[in-house]
Enzyme design. Structure first.
Site, short mmCIF file in Angstrom:
data_model
loop_
_atom_site.label_atom_id
_atom_site.label_comp_id
_atom_site.label_asym_id
_atom_site.label_seq_id
_atom_site.Cartn_x
_atom_site.Cartn_y
_atom_site.Cartn_z
N VAL A 133 0.82 -1.22 0.00
CA VAL A 133 0.00 0.00 0.00
C VAL A 133 0.85 1.26 0.00
O VAL A 133 0.31 2.37 0.00
CB VAL A 133 -0.97 0.03 1.20
CG1 VAL A 133 -1.95 -1.11 1.15
CG2 VAL A 133 -0.21 0.05 2.52
N GLU A 134 2.18 1.10 0.01
CA GLU A 134 3.04 2.28 0.03
C GLU A 134 3.84 2.38 -1.26
O GLU A 134 3.37 2.96 -2.23
CB GLU A 134 3.94 2.24 1.28
CG GLU A 134 3.13 2.35 2.57
CD GLU A 134 3.97 2.40 3.82
OE1 GLU A 134 4.72 3.39 3.98
OE2 GLU A 134 3.90 1.46 4.63
N MET A 135 5.04 1.79 -1.31
CA MET A 135 5.86 1.92 -2.51
C MET A 135 5.85 0.67 -3.38
O MET A 135 6.24 0.71 -4.54
CB MET A 135 7.28 2.31 -2.10
CG MET A 135 7.30 3.68 -1.40
SD MET A 135 8.84 4.07 -0.53
CE MET A 135 9.87 4.58 -1.90
#
Length: 346
Positions: A133-135
């Site tokens: 959900v981030e990078m």
């Protein structure tokens, strides 16, 4: 009469100085001023080349699979070291589960993340890069991306001169760590701890007295005014489900121990006035309201409006001066650089 008045004024001044010294002595037993030099980090000696490399990596969005998100995306150095959102937006515009903590002074924390799942900034730097959900990237793809650009090969070689193959995922994290360790923000409270009586207003001193007397410092102490120790959120009275979502059990996810349900690392309070919204859920935008919630949920007290204002004045004195950070010029991609992808992993 003049002699009497002068004597009275002198006596009052002496009493005021004694009171100020007593408060400073009390504070010195609980807090510590920021170090005068950049803190060293364990097993990762700093050098100018390594710091410069870490700065480039901190700002480089190509560490993400999409080429959109960098460390800086969630830790904006112009807005208090976080993103001023309830929860961060990442790969594929997904929303993360928790509010992003500030990166400023983070090297002084006992552990990283709200649940303390990363022991240090090296471990922390690896987490978001790989989080879906981030990078949403992989270590192999990060290394391939970095090795595809000649300048990065040169910078890694300068930063890690003893290594035959210096471009690695571990060394990426080490470089980011030493850069982040430079993000120290001395504040008026530090000047006051070091003897400058004029550095704090009377209202801030009143707030500091309350902070000590009411027990806030039981959790928020030390050089970072927090950032160490794990405590239940809602020690006396649990806040509502919006502020304390029932699905996020905090440190329990790390330890799988029932006693750690809804337990979180004490938030560091330096620069807290800059980092709204507050709490791991990011649901409270007003610092005064956050102070009142903490008084009720952690101390079992309904503080007065005046007391809340005084506590906020003390917290304002923790807003520090940012070190100068010059934006890096990043290397250009080559034909060998992996192409960005926006595919969201299942």
């Amino acid at each position: 009469m003049k002699r009497i008045l002068a004597l009275a004024l002198a006596t009052t001044a002496l009493a005021g100085a004694a009171a100020a010294d007593d408060l400073r002595d009390r504070a010195a037993q609980t807090f510590k001023p920021l170090p005068s030099t950049v803190p060293a980090v364990a097993d990762n000696p700093a050098s100018p080349a390594k710091i410069d490399l870490g700065k480039a990596l901190f700002f480089d969005p190509r560490l993400s699979a999409s080429g959109v998100f960098s460390c800086y995306s969630c830790h904006n150095l112009t807005t208090g070291g976080d993103d001023n959102m309830e929860t961060s937006v990442g790969h594929g515009w997904q929303k993360g589960p928790r509010n992003a903590p500030t990166v400023l002074n983070a090297v002084l924390n006992e552990a990283q993340f709200w649940d303390g799942r990363a022991d240090d900034l090296k471990a922390q730097a690896k987490g978001p890069v790989q989080a879906g959900v981030e990078m949403a990237n992989t270590p192999d793809n990060v290394v391939a991306t970095l090795k595809s650009m000649p300048a990065y090969n040169d910078w890694f070689a300068a930063a890690f001169p003893e290594e035959v193959d210096p471009v690695s995922f571990d060394n990426m994290a080490k470089a980011i760590e030493v850069f982040e360790a430079t993000l120290i923000t001395p504040a008026p409270f530090d000047a006051w701890l070091n003897g400058d009586d004029a550095a704090l207003s009377d209202q801030a001193k009143a707030g500091l007295t309350l902070f000590l007397d009411k027990g806030c410092s039981a959790c928020h102490s030390g050089v970072n005014i927090g950032g160490h120790g794990y405590y239940p959120f809602g020690l006396v009275e649990k806040p509502g489900a919006e502020i304390l979502p029932v699905g996020d059990k905090g440190r329990f996810a790390v330890t799988a121990t029932a006693d750690d349900e809804y337990v979180f690392r004490a938030a560091p309070l330096r620069n807290i006035a800059l980092t709204a919204p507050y709490f791991h859920s990011g649901k409270v935008w007003d610092l005064k309201i956050a102070v009142q919630i903490m008084a009720e949920s952690q101390l079992g007290e309904a503080i007065t409006d005046t007391e809340a204002d005084q506590l906020v004045a003390f917290l304002d004195s923790l807003t520090g001066t940012m070190p100068a950070v010059t934006l890096p010029v990043l290397p250009a991609e080559t034909a060998a650089t992996p192409r960005p992808t926006t595919n969201v992993l299942p």
